[in-house]
Design a protein around this motif. Structure first.
Motif, mmCIF file in Angstrom:
data_model
loop_
_atom_site.group_PDB
_atom_site.id
_atom_site.type_symbol
_atom_site.label_atom_id
_atom_site.label_comp_id
_atom_site.label_asym_id
_atom_site.label_seq_id
_atom_site.Cartn_x
_atom_site.Cartn_y
_atom_site.Cartn_z
ATOM 1 N N LEU A 92 10.740 30.749 18.575
ATOM 2 C CA LEU A 92 10.175 29.647 18.591
ATOM 3 C C LEU A 92 11.135 28.778 19.482
ATOM 4 O O LEU A 92 10.481 28.034 20.245
ATOM 5 C CB LEU A 92 10.238 28.870 17.249
ATOM 6 N N TYR A 93 12.477 29.116 19.610
ATOM 7 C CA TYR A 93 13.283 27.959 20.375
ATOM 8 C C TYR A 93 12.838 28.598 21.812
ATOM 9 O O TYR A 93 12.784 27.772 22.826
ATOM 10 C CB TYR A 93 14.647 28.517 20.234
ATOM 11 N N SER A 124 9.479 27.264 23.484
ATOM 12 C CA SER A 124 9.502 25.819 23.830
ATOM 13 C C SER A 124 9.959 25.562 25.268
ATOM 14 O O SER A 124 9.604 25.098 26.080
ATOM 15 C CB SER A 124 10.588 24.654 22.877
ATOM 16 N N TRP A 134 8.390 16.959 29.517
ATOM 17 C CA TRP A 134 9.174 17.012 28.355
ATOM 18 C C TRP A 134 8.937 15.910 27.346
ATOM 19 O O TRP A 134 8.839 16.110 26.213
ATOM 20 C CB TRP A 134 10.735 16.754 28.801
ATOM 21 N N PHE A 151 5.955 16.824 25.539
ATOM 22 C CA PHE A 151 6.105 18.011 24.805
ATOM 23 C C PHE A 151 6.816 17.691 23.405
ATOM 24 O O PHE A 151 6.283 17.855 22.366
ATOM 25 C CB PHE A 151 6.826 18.956 25.564
ATOM 26 N N ALA A 152 7.535 16.682 23.483
ATOM 27 C CA ALA A 152 8.396 16.385 22.284
ATOM 28 C C ALA A 152 7.422 15.612 21.440
ATOM 29 O O ALA A 152 7.656 15.525 20.359
ATOM 30 C CB ALA A 152 9.752 15.407 22.940
ATOM 31 N N THR A 189 5.183 17.832 19.750
ATOM 32 C CA THR A 189 5.868 18.788 18.914
ATOM 33 C C THR A 189 6.061 18.020 17.370
ATOM 34 O O THR A 189 5.839 18.430 16.701
ATOM 35 C CB THR A 189 7.006 19.323 19.507
ATOM 36 N N TRP A 190 6.682 16.810 17.608
ATOM 37 C CA TRP A 190 7.145 16.074 16.391
ATOM 38 C C TRP A 190 6.031 15.241 15.786
ATOM 39 O O TRP A 190 6.304 15.354 14.538
ATOM 40 C CB TRP A 190 8.446 15.138 16.986
ATOM 41 N N LEU A 248 3.375 16.761 15.507
ATOM 42 C CA LEU A 248 2.509 17.978 14.664
ATOM 43 C C LEU A 248 3.513 18.543 13.650
ATOM 44 O O LEU A 248 3.218 18.691 12.429
ATOM 45 C CB LEU A 248 2.284 19.059 15.698
ATOM 46 N N VAL A 249 4.841 18.277 13.956
ATOM 47 C CA VAL A 249 5.945 18.739 13.021
ATOM 48 C C VAL A 249 5.553 17.966 11.599
ATOM 49 O O VAL A 249 5.602 18.338 10.437
ATOM 50 C CB VAL A 249 7.093 18.937 13.409
#
Length: 228
Positions: A122-123, A126, A178, A181-182, A185-186, A188-189
């Motif tokens: 996963l790292y 991204s 970025w 994406f950030a 991502t957060w 969705l998290v």
């Protein structure tokens, strides 16, 4: 001539070296991470917690070293034997990476720690996603040659910009990629953690529980509040 300088042994030495580097890097990364997590967020006697740290370090080092060895060996065969042609080193690296990932990271064989292989994958995902977005942007700029309004000038085609102007322009889009994406991502998290937290990776889930579920905590004194 010693073994280290003998070209005959060079491929084997490179494989051994990459294995060593994988062990050292994986050990450094995982040991510090596991040590902090166990000391801050785990309870119980010190000995079993330190054993967990060493096990996690060993597992992480095994994953990185095993992939490195498989990748280098497969790449050596593909390149030296010209399996994919004489001018296909990039393709050979792709195939070697896929093969090594199938053995180590895919969990097809179940040899390696699933939590660690998931974290590393996963790292990398991204980073790959961001890199692909940059490649697509560069291809678009170079092929379509769009026009932009640069500060202090009128509209200019991309190819007519100076190197410094091109660099600044691309950096603006890189930063936007970025940011999006950030944000996504957060978003969705946090949504998944509230909706179906069992689908998140366990270490991420545990850290989020510790950080965000403070409504479940209780404090009788300031010492308890600050964890003194």
């Amino acid at each position: 001539m010693s073994i280290l300088t003998n070209p005959l042994y060079r491929p084997l030495l490179e494989v051994a070296r990459t294995a060593r580097n994988g062990v050292v890097y994986g050990g450094k990364i995982r040991f510090s991470h596991a040590l902090v997590i166990n000391l801050l967020y785990r309870s119980g006697s010190l000995r079993p917690r330190m054993i967990e740290v060493l096990k996690a370090t060993k597992n992480h080092a095994e994953v990185l070293a095993s992939f490195a060895v498989i990748y280098k060996m497969v790449l050596g065969v593909l390149v030296n034997e010209q399996v994919l042609g004489s001018n296909s080193k990039a393709l050979s690296k792709f195939v070697a990476g896929c093969f090594g990932s199938w053995i180590v990271y895919s969990q097809h064989f179940g040899y390696f720690h699933p939590g660690i292989t998931h974290q590393i994958t996963l790292y990398c995902f991204s980073r790959v996603l961001l890199a692909v977005s940059k490649i697509i942007l560069d291809q678009y700029l170079n092929c379509s040659n769009p026009s932009f309004k640069v500060a202090g000038t009128s509209m200019q085609n991309y190819k007519n910009l100076s190197l410094n102007q091109k660099s600044k322009l691309k950096q603006q889009y890189y930063n936007k990629a970025w940011k999006y994406f950030a944000v996504l991502t957060w978003g969705l998290v946090m949504f998944i953690y509230d909706y179906q937290p069992q689908y998140l990776q366990s270490s991420l889930r545990h850290s989020m529980h510790y950080i965000y579920d403070v409504e479940l905590d209780s404090w009788g004194t300031w010492k308890e509040f600050f964890g003194i």
